[in-house]
Design an enzyme around this catalytic site. Structure first.
Site, PDB file in Angstrom:
ATOM      1  N   LYS A 160     125.401  86.201 -32.813  1.00 32.35           N
ATOM      2  CA  LYS A 160     126.264  87.333 -32.439  1.00 32.35           C
ATOM      3  C   LYS A 160     125.751  88.628 -33.072  1.00 32.35           C
ATOM      4  CE  LYS A 160     130.330  85.709 -33.631  1.00 32.35           C
ATOM      5  NZ  LYS A 160     131.802  85.635 -33.821  1.00 32.35           N
ATOM      6  N   SER A 195     132.444  75.218  -6.905  1.00 33.44           N
ATOM      7  CA  SER A 195     133.725  75.829  -7.282  1.00 33.44           C
ATOM      8  C   SER A 195     133.707  77.347  -7.127  1.00 33.44           C
ATOM      9  CB  SER A 195     134.051  75.489  -8.732  1.00 33.44           C
ATOM     10  OG  SER A 195     133.063  76.034  -9.609  1.00 33.44           O
ATOM     11  N   ILE A 215     120.968  94.356 -30.877  1.00 38.07           N
ATOM     12  CA  ILE A 215     120.147  94.807 -29.748  1.00 38.07           C
ATOM     13  C   ILE A 215     120.893  95.883 -28.975  1.00 38.07           C
ATOM     14  CG2 ILE A 215     119.149  94.128 -27.519  1.00 38.07           C
ATOM     15  CD1 ILE A 215     118.611  91.357 -28.740  1.00 38.07           C
ATOM     16  N   LYS A 237     127.743  77.148  -8.166  1.00 33.49           N
ATOM     17  CA  LYS A 237     128.445  75.871  -8.126  1.00 33.49           C
ATOM     18  C   LYS A 237     129.434  75.854  -6.960  1.00 33.49           C
ATOM     19  CE  LYS A 237     128.276  74.314 -12.951  1.00 33.49           C
ATOM     20  NZ  LYS A 237     129.083  73.826 -14.094  1.00 33.49           N
ATOM     21  N   GLU A 269     123.907  77.154 -26.643  1.00 35.39           N
ATOM     22  CA  GLU A 269     123.881  77.573 -25.237  1.00 35.39           C
ATOM     23  C   GLU A 269     124.260  79.043 -25.112  1.00 35.39           C
ATOM     24  OE1 GLU A 269     125.599  75.569 -21.294  1.00 35.39           O
ATOM     25  OE2 GLU A 269     127.171  76.604 -22.419  1.00 35.39           O
ATOM     26  N   LYS A 315     132.491  74.739 -30.514  1.00 34.40           N
ATOM     27  CA  LYS A 315     133.381  73.838 -29.794  1.00 34.40           C
ATOM     28  C   LYS A 315     134.369  73.156 -30.749  1.00 34.40           C
ATOM     29  CE  LYS A 315     132.239  71.106 -25.655  1.00 34.40           C
ATOM     30  NZ  LYS A 315     132.320  72.250 -24.741  1.00 34.40           N
TER      31      LYS A 315
END
Length: 262
Positions: free
Chosen positions: A21, A115, A27, A113, A140, A48
């Site tokens: 972060k 969805s 940046i 996707k 990720e 998570k």
């Protein structure tokens, strides 16, 4: 694994999220300091929850002793962009870095996707320097526009409510909303230059106004109340309707007045 062991297990992921972060927010600041447009609008991150890790491990038959090798999103960084073409620029920024290794990429912007989900995912291996030495973890990146993120957040909430079995009617409306959000992104892309010019002008005016205010406050602290009140009144008139050159003129006048009293 006991709760205490889980907390120890997650420490390097927590450290990775905080470091990433900071790096990507830096940046953005770097672009802004150079008065250049930043493809990064803002950055968030999370580790998570234990319950989510266990749920996913169960769903995909991942043994607990293989979680760190097979679960790629325990550490997640989300980079939000204003425009669709900013996504490619952010991905290139990640590709150019030498402090992480890209494992693979998933382009759900082009390959949408079913969805309606759109986002660009980059799975990386990231080294974390712990007290006991270096620890490589998987993380990720999700890179998406603000519109894509709004839609994805709503879909996530509905998936949670319906336990990943969203009723067909709502699925249809969600898909329509995803297409509408992407249409909005495409329309905004067409007027990107106009939007960037407007944002640049706003930043320039904001900086000038801040400098004028600093000078007015300095005059007031020096006991020059008549001058500070006069300049404040002039500034108030210019804030809404004033042009940049008029604000610059007032800035120069306040600077000259300060020099005179110093």
């Amino acid at each position: 694994m006991a709760i205490r062991e889980w907390k120890t297990f997650l420490i390097p992921y927590e450290q990775a999220v905080e470091e990433l972060k900071v790096k990507f927010r830096s940046i953005r600041r770097e672009y802004r300091r150079k008065n250049e447009y930043s493809p990064i609008e803002f950055v968030t991150g999370r580790v998570k929850e234990i319950s989510s890790i266990l749920e996913k491990a169960n769903k995909f038959d991942i043994p607990l002793d293989r979680i760190e090798y097979e679960m790629e999103d325990i550490a997640g960084i989300r980079v939000m962009c204003q425009f669709v073409d900013d996504i490619d620029n952010v991905v290139n920024l990640i590709r150019q870095r030498n402090d992480m290794q890209i494992i693979y990429e998933k382009d759900y912007v082009t390959d949408v996707k079913n969805s309606g989900y759109r986002s660009y995912h980059v799975i990386i291996k990231y080294p974390v320097n712990m007290a006991e030495g270096r620890k490589d973890i998987l993380a990720e990146f999700q890179i998406r526009t603000l519109a894509m993120n709004f839609w994805a957040t709503i879909e996530h909430s509905l998936n949670y409510k319906y336990k990943h079995d969203i009723p067909q009617e709502i699925k249809y409306k969600l898909k329509s909303a995803a297409d509408a959000a992407f249409q909005l992104d495409q329309m905004m892309l067409e007027i990107k230059d106009e939007i960037k010019d407007a944002q640049k002008l706003f930043e320039v005016k904001s900086n000038i106004i801040s400098n004028i205010m600093d000078n007015i406050l300095t005059l007031s602290s020096m006991g020059k109340h008549a001058e500070s009140v006069r300049y404040q009144s002039q500034l108030n008139k210019l804030i809404e309707e004033g042009e940049v050159f008029e604000l610059n003129n007032l800035l120069r006048v306040t600077e000259k007045t300060l020099e005179m009293y110093k």
